[in-house]
Design an enzyme around this catalytic site. Sequence first.
Site, PDB file in Angstrom:
ATOM      1  N   LYS A 198      -2.402   1.385  -2.621  1.00  0.00           N
ATOM      2  CA  LYS A 198      -1.822   2.146  -2.222  1.00  0.00           C
ATOM      3  C   LYS A 198      -0.351   2.742  -3.318  1.00  0.00           C
ATOM      4  O   LYS A 198      -0.322   3.954  -3.505  1.00  0.00           O
ATOM      5  CB  LYS A 198      -2.117   2.355  -0.960  1.00  0.00           C
ATOM      6  N   ASN A 199       0.064   1.174  -2.738  1.00  0.00           N
ATOM      7  CA  ASN A 199       2.106   1.826  -3.045  1.00  0.00           C
ATOM      8  C   ASN A 199       2.386   2.259  -4.191  1.00  0.00           C
ATOM      9  O   ASN A 199       3.283   1.940  -4.217  1.00  0.00           O
ATOM     10  CB  ASN A 199       2.454   1.153  -2.237  1.00  0.00           C
ATOM     11  N   ARG A 243       4.399  10.930   3.483  1.00  0.00           N
ATOM     12  CA  ARG A 243       6.523  10.439   3.563  1.00  0.00           C
ATOM     13  C   ARG A 243       6.501  10.187   1.684  1.00  0.00           C
ATOM     14  O   ARG A 243       7.501  10.529   1.544  1.00  0.00           O
ATOM     15  CB  ARG A 243       7.582   9.710   4.023  1.00  0.00           C
ATOM     16  N   CYS A 257       9.594   8.429  11.013  1.00  0.00           N
ATOM     17  CA  CYS A 257       7.612   8.162  11.559  1.00  0.00           C
ATOM     18  C   CYS A 257       7.897   6.763  12.458  1.00  0.00           C
ATOM     19  O   CYS A 257       9.262   6.097  12.886  1.00  0.00           O
ATOM     20  CB  CYS A 257       6.728   7.995  10.494  1.00  0.00           C
ATOM     21  N   ARG A 307      13.911   7.076   8.188  1.00  0.00           N
ATOM     22  CA  ARG A 307      13.431   6.738   6.393  1.00  0.00           C
ATOM     23  C   ARG A 307      13.842   8.070   6.027  1.00  0.00           C
ATOM     24  O   ARG A 307      13.301   8.870   5.724  1.00  0.00           O
ATOM     25  CB  ARG A 307      11.870   6.962   6.823  1.00  0.00           C
ATOM     26  N   ASP A 331       5.105  -4.984   5.241  1.00  0.00           N
ATOM     27  CA  ASP A 331       3.812  -4.386   5.333  1.00  0.00           C
ATOM     28  C   ASP A 331       3.159  -5.589   5.783  1.00  0.00           C
ATOM     29  O   ASP A 331       2.161  -5.053   6.207  1.00  0.00           O
ATOM     30  CB  ASP A 331       3.663  -4.008   4.193  1.00  0.00           C
ATOM     31  N   VAL A 369      14.062  -5.116   7.262  1.00  0.00           N
ATOM     32  CA  VAL A 369      13.938  -3.447   5.891  1.00  0.00           C
ATOM     33  C   VAL A 369      14.221  -2.743   6.918  1.00  0.00           C
ATOM     34  O   VAL A 369      14.955  -1.282   7.253  1.00  0.00           O
ATOM     35  CB  VAL A 369      12.513  -4.038   5.124  1.00  0.00           C
ATOM     36  N   ARG A 406      -5.201   5.436   6.278  1.00  0.00           N
ATOM     37  CA  ARG A 406      -4.159   5.801   5.612  1.00  0.00           C
ATOM     38  C   ARG A 406      -3.764   4.886   4.403  1.00  0.00           C
ATOM     39  O   ARG A 406      -4.245   5.102   3.199  1.00  0.00           O
ATOM     40  CB  ARG A 406      -3.157   6.419   5.901  1.00  0.00           C
TER      41      ARG A 406
END
Length: 415
Positions: free
Chosen positions: A22-23, A91, A115, A120, A303, A325, A395
């Site tokens: 996804k990223n 975002r 979020c 963020r 993540d 983070v 998502r």
Amino acid sequence: MDKIVINGGKPLHGNVQISGAKNAALPVLASALLTAGTNTFHNIPDLMDIKTIKNLLISMGAAIEGEETIKISVDKIINPTASYDLVKTMRASILVLGPLVARAGTARVSLPGGCAIGARPVNLHLKALEDMGAHVELNNGYIEARAKKLKGAEIYFDLTTVTGTENIMMAATLAQGTTILNNAAREPEVVNLADVLKSMGAKITGAGTDVITIEGVTSLKPAEAEIIPDRIEAGTFMIAAGMTGGEINVLGCNAHHLDALINKLRDTGMKIAPMKNGLKVSAGKKINSVDVKTLPYPGFATDLQAQIMAYMAIGSGLSVISETVFENRFMHVSELLRMGADIVIQGGNAIVRGVPKLHGAQTMATDLRASASLVLAGLAAEGTTEISRVYHIDRGYQTIEKKFSALGADIKRVK
Ligand code: EPZ
């Protein structure tokens, strides 16, 4: 509103095929704004966030066809705006900012709200664009940026930002002169994007290190490229094998992107062996409790923090998990406590005392990776777990319940 129902306690066995990242897909799709002509991108995952960015790009003038292989062309940017109602659902829409200013000379992008995991901010993105000569204003919740022609600059990111690095790297490809990104993010997704930009004709060196140099060119040409496998999805399934006492083959993942996790999981007693096109992952005899500290890549991925916390919740001892983070990425803790976990938060640290068993409960997803950790906890728990607000999971995970049931889990999605 869908929910996921799991009857836990079944060891996982079999093969799972990892989808595209996804990223990586999000910035690569945004990069299509930089050039006219038709780009072809392979291994795009089927996720809500991908649908969102496709709609956003179409609203700007993109023509898009296909799903797993996408053909996208932006011959002309007709509307350089990313509206609040689109950006608030994702975002990562901020990733259109750099390409819009570089290609169209103007952009109006809603400030992404915060979020569940933190405020963020995007201040580093904006400062870098100003350093490159853009005029940036904040009006009524929107970023309004203009630049006749961006100029190359020496950029210093105060802290490592993944989408900040990606946004400015894209903007710099069409700037006048050379841009140097210091303290750049080193994530594999940044390298994937840099490879795509280079195949468009961009002049980039240093991607994957903390100093990236981009020499601006006058225009780019369309490219054909492949999205890398999703290391976070792969890591999520690897941890699930450890938690359920199973043994699975994680196919299509890139083991080099998972070094920090693989080392950690081996310390917990798991066996992880490379195989032809992926990893054979087996649970250990018992679960050793280990400490984890999240860091920018190549450190342990933030993540995967919620997922490894669910694993340590059934460890044999005490585990300290430090989240460095994001400032508020412990939303999963309260839900894990309801399943019988023993966790105490002290500032940015979670002290996790392993318990022999978690117990099924009704839970609620709050953000993408927190909801993944609840699925893992449900798979390992005794009894039935229900997870509501499943849209958070959709998502970032392609048909997660189908992939887990193919591994022998008793998991289903109910309306
Ligand atoms: C990317 O988010 C990922 N999203 C996130 O994945 C991931 O958790 C994060 O990188 C860290 O690895 C995408 O790639 C689409 P950052 P990003 O900018 O770029 C602060 C998921 O689950 N910061 O690297 O938004 C920020 O507040 C998502 O898939 C500023 O202060 O993260 C954070 O504390 C969640 N100012 C830290 O830097 C800025 O201008 C790292 O954020 C930018 C960031």
